[in-house]
Motif scaffolding. Structure first.
Motif, PDB file in Angstrom:
ATOM      1  N   ARG A 164     -32.595  20.214 -14.731  1.00 27.86           N
ATOM      2  CA  ARG A 164     -33.956  19.526 -15.338  1.00 27.86           C
ATOM      3  C   ARG A 164     -34.086  20.467 -16.931  1.00 27.86           C
ATOM      4  NH1 ARG A 164     -38.477  18.456 -13.002  1.00 27.86           N
ATOM      5  NH2 ARG A 164     -37.700  18.742 -11.464  1.00 27.86           N
ATOM      6  N   VAL A 165     -34.305  19.268 -18.049  1.00 29.19           N
ATOM      7  CA  VAL A 165     -34.437  20.278 -19.163  1.00 29.19           C
ATOM      8  C   VAL A 165     -35.889  20.930 -19.370  1.00 29.19           C
ATOM      9  CG1 VAL A 165     -34.539  19.149 -21.838  1.00 29.19           C
ATOM     10  CG2 VAL A 165     -32.967  18.126 -19.831  1.00 29.19           C
ATOM     11  N   GLU A 166     -35.336  22.098 -20.058  1.00 31.56           N
ATOM     12  CA  GLU A 166     -36.679  22.671 -20.144  1.00 31.56           C
ATOM     13  C   GLU A 166     -37.138  22.486 -20.990  1.00 31.56           C
ATOM     14  OE1 GLU A 166     -35.222  26.121 -18.161  1.00 31.56           O
ATOM     15  OE2 GLU A 166     -36.237  25.445 -15.978  1.00 31.56           O
ATOM     16  N   GLY A 167     -36.339  22.584 -22.374  1.00 29.15           N
ATOM     17  CA  GLY A 167     -37.248  22.931 -23.588  1.00 29.15           C
ATOM     18  C   GLY A 167     -35.882  22.246 -24.799  1.00 29.15           C
ATOM     19  N   ILE A 168     -36.170  21.559 -25.894  1.00 22.59           N
ATOM     20  CA  ILE A 168     -35.658  19.979 -27.193  1.00 22.59           C
ATOM     21  C   ILE A 168     -36.134  20.553 -28.374  1.00 22.59           C
ATOM     22  CG2 ILE A 168     -35.546  18.458 -27.527  1.00 22.59           C
ATOM     23  CD1 ILE A 168     -37.117  17.024 -25.182  1.00 22.59           C
ATOM     24  N   ASP A 169     -35.036  21.168 -29.047  1.00 23.18           N
ATOM     25  CA  ASP A 169     -34.871  21.147 -30.892  1.00 23.18           C
ATOM     26  C   ASP A 169     -34.097  21.103 -31.053  1.00 23.18           C
ATOM     27  OD1 ASP A 169     -33.016  22.667 -29.692  1.00 23.18           O
ATOM     28  OD2 ASP A 169     -33.602  25.148 -30.424  1.00 23.18           O
ATOM     29  N   LYS A 174     -29.361  18.540 -35.767  1.00 22.99           N
ATOM     30  CA  LYS A 174     -29.357  17.735 -34.533  1.00 22.99           C
ATOM     31  C   LYS A 174     -30.051  18.223 -32.977  1.00 22.99           C
ATOM     32  CE  LYS A 174     -24.406  16.084 -35.531  1.00 22.99           C
ATOM     33  NZ  LYS A 174     -23.021  16.152 -35.224  1.00 22.99           N
ATOM     34  N   PRO A 175     -30.839  16.944 -31.913  1.00 23.00           N
ATOM     35  CA  PRO A 175     -31.094  17.927 -30.809  1.00 23.00           C
ATOM     36  C   PRO A 175     -30.247  18.316 -29.622  1.00 23.00           C
ATOM     37  CG  PRO A 175     -31.338  15.327 -31.628  1.00 23.00           C
ATOM     38  CD  PRO A 175     -30.264  15.572 -32.077  1.00 23.00           C
ATOM     39  N   ARG A 176     -31.067  19.710 -29.955  1.00 24.70           N
ATOM     40  CA  ARG A 176     -30.010  20.087 -28.737  1.00 24.70           C
ATOM     41  C   ARG A 176     -31.436  20.350 -27.848  1.00 24.70           C
ATOM     42  NH1 ARG A 176     -29.115  26.510 -31.378  1.00 24.70           N
ATOM     43  NH2 ARG A 176     -31.670  25.600 -30.963  1.00 24.70           N
ATOM     44  N   ILE A 177     -30.598  20.507 -26.528  1.00 21.22           N
ATOM     45  CA  ILE A 177     -30.946  20.872 -25.001  1.00 21.22           C
ATOM     46  C   ILE A 177     -30.957  22.363 -23.751  1.00 21.22           C
ATOM     47  CG2 ILE A 177     -31.257  19.585 -22.559  1.00 21.22           C
ATOM     48  CD1 ILE A 177     -30.545  16.713 -23.680  1.00 21.22           C
ATOM     49  N   THR A 178     -32.573  22.199 -23.895  1.00 18.67           N
ATOM     50  CA  THR A 178     -32.338  24.016 -23.695  1.00 18.67           C
ATOM     51  C   THR A 178     -32.612  23.354 -21.090  1.00 18.67           C
ATOM     52  OG1 THR A 178     -32.462  24.873 -25.065  1.00 18.67           O
ATOM     53  CG2 THR A 178     -33.044  25.921 -22.867  1.00 18.67           C
ATOM     54  N   THR A 179     -31.647  24.038 -20.490  1.00 20.44           N
ATOM     55  CA  THR A 179     -31.835  23.669 -19.483  1.00 20.44           C
ATOM     56  C   THR A 179     -31.673  25.482 -18.898  1.00 20.44           C
ATOM     57  OG1 THR A 179     -29.272  24.005 -18.874  1.00 20.44           O
ATOM     58  CG2 THR A 179     -30.694  21.699 -18.889  1.00 20.44           C
ATOM     59  N   LYS A 180     -31.770  25.341 -17.679  1.00 22.78           N
ATOM     60  CA  LYS A 180     -31.275  26.858 -16.749  1.00 22.78           C
ATOM     61  C   LYS A 180     -30.195  27.373 -17.862  1.00 22.78           C
ATOM     62  CE  LYS A 180     -34.654  27.715 -13.336  1.00 22.78           C
ATOM     63  NZ  LYS A 180     -35.072  26.455 -13.363  1.00 22.78           N
ATOM     64  N   ARG A 181     -28.746  26.331 -18.007  1.00 22.49           N
ATOM     65  CA  ARG A 181     -27.417  26.961 -17.926  1.00 22.49           C
ATOM     66  C   ARG A 181     -27.232  27.649 -18.549  1.00 22.49           C
ATOM     67  NH1 ARG A 181     -23.631  23.054 -14.386  1.00 22.49           N
ATOM     68  NH2 ARG A 181     -25.082  22.840 -12.263  1.00 22.49           N
ATOM     69  N   GLY A 182     -28.455  27.149 -19.911  1.00 18.61           N
ATOM     70  CA  GLY A 182     -28.161  27.517 -21.263  1.00 18.61           C
ATOM     71  C   GLY A 182     -28.282  26.208 -22.715  1.00 18.61           C
ATOM     72  N   THR A 183     -28.485  26.154 -24.016  1.00 17.86           N
ATOM     73  CA  THR A 183     -28.321  25.341 -24.630  1.00 17.86           C
ATOM     74  C   THR A 183     -27.436  24.177 -25.610  1.00 17.86           C
ATOM     75  OG1 THR A 183     -30.233  26.969 -25.539  1.00 17.86           O
ATOM     76  CG2 THR A 183     -29.633  25.359 -26.867  1.00 17.86           C
ATOM     77  N   SER A 184     -27.578  23.502 -25.737  1.00 19.36           N
ATOM     78  CA  SER A 184     -26.280  22.513 -25.410  1.00 19.36           C
ATOM     79  C   SER A 184     -26.094  22.384 -26.615  1.00 19.36           C
ATOM     80  CB  SER A 184     -26.505  21.571 -25.358  1.00 19.36           C
ATOM     81  OG  SER A 184     -27.407  20.230 -26.188  1.00 19.36           O
ATOM     82  N   LYS A 202     -43.936  16.354 -23.090  1.00 22.98           N
ATOM     83  CA  LYS A 202     -44.368  16.913 -23.794  1.00 22.98           C
ATOM     84  C   LYS A 202     -44.254  17.152 -24.397  1.00 22.98           C
ATOM     85  CE  LYS A 202     -49.358  18.818 -23.381  1.00 22.98           C
ATOM     86  NZ  LYS A 202     -49.285  17.131 -23.068  1.00 22.98           N
ATOM     87  N   LEU A 203     -42.378  17.478 -24.428  1.00 27.92           N
ATOM     88  CA  LEU A 203     -40.846  18.287 -25.144  1.00 27.92           C
ATOM     89  C   LEU A 203     -41.092  17.287 -26.441  1.00 27.92           C
ATOM     90  CD1 LEU A 203     -38.615  18.988 -22.240  1.00 27.92           C
ATOM     91  CD2 LEU A 203     -40.080  20.330 -23.156  1.00 27.92           C
ATOM     92  N   PHE A 204     -40.953  16.462 -25.621  1.00 31.15           N
ATOM     93  CA  PHE A 204     -40.579  15.172 -27.101  1.00 31.15           C
ATOM     94  C   PHE A 204     -42.338  15.550 -27.860  1.00 31.15           C
ATOM     95  CE2 PHE A 204     -38.259  13.385 -23.774  1.00 31.15           C
ATOM     96  CZ  PHE A 204     -36.866  13.091 -24.401  1.00 31.15           C
TER      97      PHE A 204
END
Ligand code: CMP
Length: 587
Positions: A164-169, A174-184, A202-204
């Motif tokens: 599950r994606v929990e955050g975007i920044d 360049k867009p990054r994605i945060t999941t429980k495993r960390g940030t891409s 909401k994240l978008f």
């Protein structure tokens, strides 16, 4: 800045760093039909220009699971036009996925019932489960539609992350994605295909790029376990539509599948009392066995569906597709996913991933869907009026029944109803046809005849026994039959679903065998392109199942999206190459 590959895409972007290139990384949030089809088309188009991409699809659900865990909350109808378009794209739906091929619609109203059959009596609508089936299924017998498309994307090279994606920044743009495993690390493109039933929208919105999620309303979906035999007897291969004069109910449908019938209700504030009123209506009761009553614990949900489009579903390196962008009103949501996914992929590969590129290449497709939905609102407004006016309901029923009984060549009302209910044609098309003077004159005549005491009774065509195997789309032909006859005018082309055919050219009274074609291949395309007659005769070799694609739909879609013809042109070019070789060998 990376250097560009030797086979670059024709760029239109003003900033030359905002394009995809060899080795670019793309993140797709949401592995439903929009995300899967986007990835599928992205790989296909990139391959055409020799570009290699890495695509990560983030999808927390496992569609192979039964119940809500694997489900995408939807009626599960793949429209007639989408089934044809997917076949043209080379995507055939196997009978393990198609729970029932739908060949007709039965319209139920208080004034009577009528079955509407399309002129081409063929199963071209697919009833599917989005996951592996409703809660309570012990041994799933069918495959999930969403899992099937996701597998196609995976087969092309997409990496699936069940997270599950929990955050975007953004990191340096360049867009990054945060999941429980960390940030891409930063992605070159971020695609949102999360539907409208998730907090991820909401994240978008919080990215601050101007995106606003689409407006929605609630629908009600319920799965009724009836078993294969009962469904075959009571529902057949028909979708059952209800135009009932129940307050707050816009319309309802019963969709037969394998062991289940899916009930979909659309209206305002659908609650238990409205669901009970629906099941108690005599028109609904007669569809079920006399001793049947709705189970109290069936798998049900009230998902949101789109009623308006998102605001600005794109930014630099970001695009939102499917329901998260714009969908088709009430019908053919997966068709909307297909169109937006393909337009976004085309823009990203051939134009660039800057905001301007999406504005030029993607926004027009969203706008055209939105415009059509506006006309759709008028169409459904008229339907509502008919629903509330008994004389109009009678007139509509009489006109449809007369057309179906006489098997008219141009059944105007049947076609309008078919396209409104199946979502097979744009609403603008439906609206235009319903304003035709002959249509209005006929409706007026039948309405008056229904009011006059001597008027003929509205049609009450009974359900016929279904034909063919339930999960197979298309039409079956056997040895001895002719699918296409040399010299005939061609109105469609065919995609072979199973079995083999032979292509025969008759010349000077002799038959010359040109080719044998099998599963996955097509024929009948030449007459469509050339506005001419069939160049050869095509006969089945044993049992063969073919799906036809209408000339009108095919040519209209090619005008919208010329890339649709690419696969066919490739195949035709290969055929010419083979013929050239044979000619050379003969000489
Ligand atoms: P059409 O002319 O519409 O109808 C007959 C079809 O036979 C034709 O389209 C092609 O799809 C197919 N056909 C004709 N010639 C060949 C060939 N040499 N090899 C394979 N298929 C062919």
């Amino acid at each position: 800045m990376r250097s560009r590959s030797p086979s670059p895409s024709p760029l239109v972007t003003e900033r030359d760093d905002l394009f995809l290139d060899n080795g670019s990384r793309v993140a797709v949030i949401g592995g439903g039909p929009a995300g899967s089809l986007f990835s599928y088309f992205l790989f296909e188009m990139a391959e055409r220009i020799g570009m290699e991409l890495a695509v990560d699809i983030y999808e927390p659900r496992d569609f192979a699971k039964t119940g809500p865990q694997g489900c995408n909350m939807c009626g599960g109808i793949i429209s007639e036009s989408l089934v044809q378009l997917l076949a043209t794209e080379g995507i055939n739906l196997p009978s393990t996925v198609v729970q029932r091929g739908i060949d007709s619609y039965v319209l139920h109203m208080d004034v009577g019932t009528v079955r509407i059959e399309p002129t081409r009596r063929e199963k071209r609508i697919a009833a599917v489960h989005r996951g592996a089936g409703p809660r309570g299924v012990v041994e799933p017998r069918w495959d999930s539609f969403d899992a099937h498309l996701l597998e196609l994307a995976k087969g092309r090279g997409a990496q699936i992350h069940q997270e599950r994606v929990e955050g975007i920044d953004r990191d340096g743009g360049k867009p990054r994605i945060t999941t429980k495993r960390g940030t891409s690390p930063g992605y070159d493109l971020l695609v949102g295909s999360v539907g409208v039933n998730t907090g991820a929208l909401k994240l978008f919105e919080e990215m601050g790029a101007g995106y606003r999620a689409p407006g929605t309303t609630k629908t009600y979906i319920c799965e009724l376990l009836l078993g294969e035999r009962t469904i075959k007897t009571y529902f057949g291969n028909a979708m059952h539509m209800f135009l009932l004069n129940l307050p707050r109910l816009e319309f309802a449908a019963l969709i037969p599948k394998g062991d289940y019938v899916t009930m979909v209700m659309l209206g305002t504030g659908i609650d238990k009392s409205l669901v009970d009123a629906f099941f108690s209506a005599p028109e609904v009761r007669k569809c079920f066995p006399a001793d049947w009553s709705p189970p109290a614990d069936s798998c049900h949900c009230s998902p949101a569906i789109n009623i308006s489009a998102a605001v600005k579903p794109f930014a630099d390196r970001m695009v939102l597709i499917g329901d998260s962008g714009v969908s088709r009103l009430y019908k053919d949501g997966i068709g909307g996913a297909y169109r937006t996914a393909k337009a976004a992929a085309r823009t990203a590969v051939f134009e660039g991933v800057a905001e301007e590129n999406f504005r030029k290449g993607y926004l027009p497709v969203c706008r055209s869907l939105s415009m059509d939905n506006r006309i759709g609102k008028i169409v459904f407004g008229i339907t509502s009026l008919i629903q509330k006016t008994t004389v109009l309901r009678k007139g509509l029923l009489r006109m449809t029944a007369a057309e179906q009984e006489s098997r008219q060549r141009n059944p105007r009302m049947s076609d309008v109803l078919w396209d409104t209910f199946t979502g097979s044609a744009p609403y603008s098309d439906v609206f235009r046809r319903s304003l035709h003077p002959v249509f209005l004159g006929r409706l007026l005549y039948e309405t008056l005849m229904g009011v006059l005491p001597a008027g003929r009774e509205g049609g009450k065509k009974e359900d016929k026994v279904p034909f063919g195997k339930m999960g197979e789309l298309g039409k079956i032909y056997n040895s001895g039959e002719i699918i296409v006859r040399q010299g005939d005018v061609g109105e469609c082309m065919y995609f072979i679903q199973s079995g083999k055919v032979e292509v025969i050219r008759e010349s000077d009274g002799k038959d010359v065998k040109l080719a044998e074609l099998g599963q996955g291949e097509f024929f009948g395309e030449m007459a469509l392109f050339e506005k001419g007659v069939r160049s050869a005769t095509v006969r089945p070799l044993g049992e063969v199942r073919v799906l036809s694609v209408d000339k009108r739909l095919f040519l209209r879609k090619i005008h919208e999206d010329p890339a649709l013809a690419f696969r066919i042109m490739q195949k035709m070019s290969r055929r010419i190459r083979e013929l050239d070789k044979e000619l050379g060998d003969l000489r």
